[in-house]
Write an enzyme that holds these catalytic residues in place. Structure first.
Site, mmCIF file in Angstrom:
data_model
loop_
_atom_site.group_PDB
_atom_site.id
_atom_site.type_symbol
_atom_site.label_atom_id
_atom_site.label_comp_id
_atom_site.label_asym_id
_atom_site.label_seq_id
_atom_site.Cartn_x
_atom_site.Cartn_y
_atom_site.Cartn_z
ATOM 1 N N ASP A 201 10.948 45.576 -35.989
ATOM 2 C CA ASP A 201 12.141 46.410 -36.118
ATOM 3 C C ASP A 201 12.834 46.561 -34.765
ATOM 4 O O ASP A 201 12.177 46.783 -33.745
ATOM 5 C CB ASP A 201 11.687 47.791 -36.629
ATOM 6 C CG ASP A 201 12.843 48.687 -37.007
ATOM 7 O OD1 ASP A 201 13.553 48.364 -37.966
ATOM 8 O OD2 ASP A 201 13.033 49.721 -36.344
ATOM 9 N N GLU A 275 13.908 41.369 -35.871
ATOM 10 C CA GLU A 275 15.207 41.932 -36.249
ATOM 11 C C GLU A 275 15.979 42.092 -34.942
ATOM 12 O O GLU A 275 15.715 43.005 -34.167
ATOM 13 C CB GLU A 275 15.051 43.299 -36.920
ATOM 14 C CG GLU A 275 16.403 43.813 -37.400
ATOM 15 C CD GLU A 275 16.553 45.337 -37.447
ATOM 16 O OE1 GLU A 275 17.408 45.822 -38.197
ATOM 17 O OE2 GLU A 275 15.827 46.032 -36.720
HETATM 18 C C1 GLC Z 1 16.136 48.936 -38.338
HETATM 19 C C2 GLC Z 1 15.767 49.220 -39.762
HETATM 20 C C3 GLC Z 1 16.558 50.391 -40.235
HETATM 21 C C4 GLC Z 1 16.225 51.590 -39.383
HETATM 22 C C5 GLC Z 1 16.453 51.271 -37.908
HETATM 23 C C6 GLC Z 1 15.827 52.311 -37.021
HETATM 24 O O1 GLC Z 1 17.438 48.525 -38.197
HETATM 25 O O2 GLC Z 1 15.956 48.078 -40.533
HETATM 26 O O3 GLC Z 1 16.327 50.682 -41.586
HETATM 27 O O4 GLC Z 1 17.019 52.677 -39.748
HETATM 28 O O5 GLC Z 1 15.861 50.055 -37.544
HETATM 29 O O6 GLC Z 1 14.433 52.177 -37.049
#
Ligand code: GLC
Ligand code: CA
Length: 535
Positions: A201, A275
């Site tokens: 994440d 991500e």
């Molecule tokens: C990422 C997750 C999202 C979350 C954010 C903060 O983007 O996919 O759902 O709110 O991180 O952790």
């Protein structure tokens, strides 16, 4: 010949556990619920599941606010349930990817609670970004949270802490070696429990620079980072180059260390996918250099218009950029953070695009419910739980629409998801979109996905690169056809609103909607549809 690692061209099914299947009637999906539906998951033809967070959490941000990363939140079950889920998945030859959240903890994590107690200057506070107020009492800088509002919150003794997301999600200080040590412990914990990989994440966010410097246009930057705020793309791109807390070089050192940790599990083929929303796009390839992570999400298809030039550019760029580091791309049309693809571009277009993408090299990610063609759930403001909604006083509706629980069976809401009241309401209009009703309809989106994934496995995984076909008119906007061949398959997508002829040869093996006719030796592809031909 050594076979390719499992993740190389895997199809990965993203499960948002709270919305998947409720095993105990409390209205929220849970781990035993996931386990109970693994036969369904397997029947889709996917290779792995990625589970969004199920760790101990006050759930201010759908579990992305982790209070204990090495335990299961009671709403989802317990560690035994996690083990059982993994064991049952493995029994079906499904790999399991866990979500790891290294940018921040929940404010309920014991470290943050200890930091609050220990006070300014303490080593407990050094695990986060605590600073004194400016002389005039304002926060240390003017950054805006990605969920809206200031990215600093003041504690009782006057210091501020940084949170790029909700105030309940204090950012960790990755300059402090204790932080990495703790995360390595967490990685090992889950690998030892049996997981096969991680989705990381906010992988681009761990290192911050210039924490004590104001940004010249914090509101502009905050808008640029929000995909739901419309903005001229040149202005957006220019702003994205100025973000001081994303995509700093230091993050790569962290992933080099993690890669060594993964590789030390010889024979396990542990993988990780980042991500990383970064700009310019070439920067994403740094996350998948040979000594770093295995995959990085390509988010372009979450926002791309259904237009041949736009899609050609996205696909071409992603394949060629990844090739520079010897990596394969990833494809995702939906996830828990964006509007569902069927709502965004239309139902038929969503089917066409999925079939187009399943032919491409690399890994395909499918967000649970996408296979049913689910649209976003229709919600009242009083239903919404996304911190984005709450922190912008409702100006931004947030992501709850994509998180409405799945409809499984029967004729009345909540369609078998739960025997209780689901945590977000499921509309009665989803009656024809349940798993049960789509299983009974050979023309359903569910059957399309199952058939497509089977054919993908049979003919395309490992088939090498693509060749764009001449019939593809990708030179200008609004051209109708986009087509490529790969291995023994030719894929033709008709993006227009009328049927179009093309001269693809071979035998039709699947079409996303409508019927393919033959006319004067040519194939006629229905409007808003994709077809595959086998040579
Ligand atoms: C990422 C997750 C999202 C979350 C954010 C903060 O983007 O996919 O759902 O709110 O991180 O952790
Ligand atoms: Ca439950």
């Amino acid at each position: 010949m050594k076979s390719a690692p499992w993740w190389k061209e895997a199809t990965i099914y993203q499960i948002y556990p709270r919305s998947f299947f409720d095993s105990n009637g409390d209205g929220e999906g849970d781990l035993p619920g996931v386990t109970s539906q693994l036969d369904y998951v397997k029947s889709l033809g996917v290779d792995a599941i990625w589970l969004s967070p199920f760790y101990t959490s006050p759930n201010k941000d759908g579990g992305y606010d982790v209070a204990n990363p090495r335990d299961v939140d009671p709403r989802f079950g317990n560690l035994e349930d996690a083990k059982e889920l993994i064991a049952q998945a493995h029994k079906r030859n499904l790999r399991v990817i866990a979500d790891i959240v290294p940018n921040h903890f929940s404010d309920q994590h014991e470290w943050f609670q200890a930091a609050l107690k220990a006070g300014r200057g303490s080593k407990e506070r050094e695990r986060f970004h605590f600073y004194d107020a400016n002389e005039d009492g304002t926060p240390p800088n003017n950054w805006i949270s990605l969920f809206g509002g200031p990215s600093w919150t003041q504690v009782a003794d006057g210091q501020f802490y940084l949170h790029l997301f909700d105030s309940s999600q204090p950012d960790l200080n990755w300059e402090n070696p204790e932080v990495n040590a703790d995360f390595e412990k967490t990685l090992r914990f889950w690998i030892d429990l049996g997981v096969d990989g991680f989705r990381i994440d906010v992988a681009h966010g761990l290192i911050k620079e210039d924490v004590l410097t104001n940004h010249s246009d914090p509101q502009g930057l905050s808008n640029a980072l929000r995909l739901d705020v419309a903005m001229d793309s040149e202005v957006r791109n220019a702003l994205l180059l100025t973000v001081p807390y994303f995509d700093r070089q230091g993050v790569h050192e962290i992933y080099r260390k993690w890669r060594k940790l993964f590789d030390s599990y010889v024979g396990r083929e542990i993988m990780a996918v980042a991500e990383a929303w970064v700009h310019p796009p070439v920067n994403a390839t740094r996350y998948v250099r040979a000594d770093e992570l295995h995959q990085v999400f390509n988010f372009d298809l979450l926002t791309a218009e259904f237009d041949s030039k736009v899609l050609f550019d996205v696909v071409e760029r992603s394949i060629s950029l990844n090739a520079t580091v010897n990596a394969l791309p990833t494809w995702a049309l939906s996830n828990h953070d964006s509007p569902r693809v069927a709502s965004r571009i239309g139902e038929e277009q969503a089917r066409a695009l999925a079939l187009f993408v399943f032919g491409l090299p690399g890994s395909a990610y499918v967000f649970a419910g996408q296979e049913l063609g689910l649209p976003d759930g229709q919600l009242q403001d009083s239903d919404r739980q996304d911190p984005t909604f709450l922190r912008t006083n409702g100006q931004i509706k947030g992501r709850d629409g994509a998180r409405v629980p799945l409809p499984w069976s029967g004729n009345t809401t909540p369609f078998g998801f739960s025997t209780g009241k689901p945590w977000l309401p499921i509309s009665q209009c989803w009656r024809d979109l349940t798993v049960e009703s789509e299983l009974a309809d050979p023309k359903s989106s569910l059957h399309l996905y199952r058939n497509a994934l089977e054919l993908r496995k049979e003919f395309l995984v490992g088939a090498g690169g693509i060749a764009w076909l001449e019939s593809s008119q990708h030179g200008a906007k609004n051209d109708s056809l986009l087509s490529y061949s790969r291995g023994s398959i030719t894929v033709v997508m008709n993006l227009s609103d009328s049927a179009k002829e093309c001269d693809a040869s071979g035998k039709l093996i699947i079409v996303s909607g409508g019927t393919v006719d033959a006319r004067d030796g040519k194939k006629v592809i229905p409007a808003r549809s994709t077809a595959w031909f086998l040579a």
